[in-house]
Design an enzyme around this catalytic site. Structure first.
Site, PDB file in Angstrom:
ATOM      1  NE  ARG A  20       7.184  47.953  42.405  1.00  0.00           N
ATOM      2  CZ  ARG A  20       8.026  46.940  42.171  1.00  0.00           C
ATOM      3  NH1 ARG A  20       7.752  46.035  41.256  1.00  0.00           N
ATOM      4  NH2 ARG A  20       9.154  46.823  42.865  1.00  0.00           N
ATOM      5  CD  GLU A  32       2.165  43.193  43.882  1.00  0.00           C
ATOM      6  OE1 GLU A  32       3.168  42.927  44.581  1.00  0.00           O
ATOM      7  OE2 GLU A  32       2.226  43.423  42.662  1.00  0.00           O
ATOM      8  CG  HIS A  54       5.397  41.003  42.350  1.00  0.00           C
ATOM      9  ND1 HIS A  54       5.206  42.249  42.904  1.00  0.00           N
ATOM     10  CD2 HIS A  54       6.617  41.057  41.756  1.00  0.00           C
ATOM     11  CE1 HIS A  54       6.271  43.003  42.658  1.00  0.00           C
ATOM     12  NE2 HIS A  54       7.138  42.293  41.959  1.00  0.00           N
TER      13      HIS A  54
END
Ligand code: NAP
Ligand code: 8YV
Length: 326
Positions: free
Chosen positions: A235, A264, A282
């Site tokens: 993360r 993000e 991601h």
């Protein structure tokens, strides 16, 4: 026995994986809201919604707006965007999607590590831009996996799968968790700083929690050292991104590979500008195969809860939740 759940109302806030949506719609009474905002909850929803399938952030206020809510089935193994503590305190079950994505994410981590160390995306761009013809061979990479020592921050399901792959690549492996993992022979470090000092290749696959917030800071990057490579597949919140950008620019570390970011889909300009950073949007679990398996687990958790009163993969914060709220 197949249960008839057609009268059970499941809320889908925002976007959900198409396969999960189809299955929820087929098995339950599905209702939707554009986003997880309490202002969008109608009286009817408040009266009827008993479950939720979510791929978006779910905060305490949204949980509180749904007094009949029994379960939140989160799409993803990481559930940092769901207030699971609040859910647990209020008798609401939260589930996630472990295991079904472990190998995919570990594969991606190795790809990202190779991209970072051997500059494969840049070498491909060199070919596509005609530079192989014009300028000759792509320059030799200063970095290599040969002779590297790997450290894993977060030796859980995915960390272990990454370690197994790194073993096959011939790298010695060390790790940091809050507690030692039984049954593995990898070198354990009780602190992240100690791990960073002992290795030159740090791979973070730790969850985003209060205890991991900005854990990878300038001190850790300094300890990793000038030949250091940092990879993050866990993360973004676990990294001090400003410190990382500085460390990449001033040679504190050599290179970084990042699949995840703190805010993000926004990526700090300093990281976008860093020539020694390899960046992915991601995509750790992002194959049709694996996302479908995650979607199935989301729905299977809802079916298990409304069928047997027990989900398949409860998160620890809500493992105690059994009774349906009245
Ligand atoms: P897991 O099995 O729960 O592993 C997490 C590991 O982190 C555990 O070994 C845990 O050990 C360690 N950890 C937790 N808090 C820590 C702390 N404060 N300090 C040190 N170690 C800590 O989870 P997983 O299935 O491997 O998934 C890990 C994470 O990967 C997810 O939470 C998610 O954020 C991320 N992820 C990313 C992608 C992607 O697409 N990039 C995909 C899937 C998952 P201790 O409890 O002993 O500390
Ligand atoms: C997904 C992830 O991209 O499972 C996780 O924790 O980060 C990824 O697999 C994400 O959950 C999709 O919303």
């Amino acid at each position: 026995m197949i249960n008839d759940n057609s009268a059970v109302t499941i809320l889908v806030p925002g976007k959900l994986h198409e396969h999960a949506e189809k299955r929820v719609d087929g098995a339950f009474r599905m209702v939707r809201v554009e986003r997880a905002d309490p202002a969008l909850i109608t009286e009817e929803m408040a009266k009827n919604v008993r479950g939720m399938a979510a791929m978006t952030a779910i905060d305490a206020a949204f949980i509180d707006a749904l007094p009949k809510l029994e379960i939140i089935a989160n799409f993803g193994v990481g559930y940092d965007a769901v207030d699971a503590k609040h859910a647990g305190k209020n008798g609401v079950m939260v589930t996630n999607t472990p295991d079904v994505l472990t190998d995919e994410v570990a594969d991606t981590a190795l790809g990202l590590l190779l991209n970072t160390v051997r500059e494969l995306p840049k070498a491909e761009a060199w070919l596509r831009e005609g530079r192989w013809v014009r300028d000759g061979a792509y320059p030799l990479t200063k970095t290599t996996l040969r002779g590297r020592r790997a450290g894993i921050f977060g030796m859980g399901r995915i960390g272990l799968a990454i370690a197994r792959r790194l073993e096959a690549f011939g790298l010695p492996i060390a790790y940091h968790n809050r507690s030692r993992v039984e049954g593995v022979s990898y070198e354990y470090h009780p602190t992240l700083l100690g791990l960073a000092a002992a290795v030159d290749t740090l791979i973070s696959v730790a969850p985003g929690t209060a205890s991991t917030e900005k854990a990878v800071n300038m001190g850790v990057l300094k300890a990793l050292g000038p030949d250091g490579v940092f990879v993050n597949i866990g993360r973004g919140s676990t990294v001090d991104e400003a410190a990382l950008a500085t460390a990449l620019a001033d040679g504190t570390i050599r290179a970084a590979g990042l699949d995840v970011f703190a805010n993000e889909p926004n990526v700090p300009q300093a990281l976008l500008d860093a020539p020694n950073a390899s960046l992915l949007p991601h995509v750790g679990s992002a194959s049709v195969h694996t996302r479908q398996a995650m979607a199935d687990l989301v729905v299977d958790n809802l079916l298990a809860w409304f069928g047997e009163g027990k989900p398949l993969t409860a998160v620890p914060e809500t493992a105690h939740v059994t009774a349906k709220r009245g």
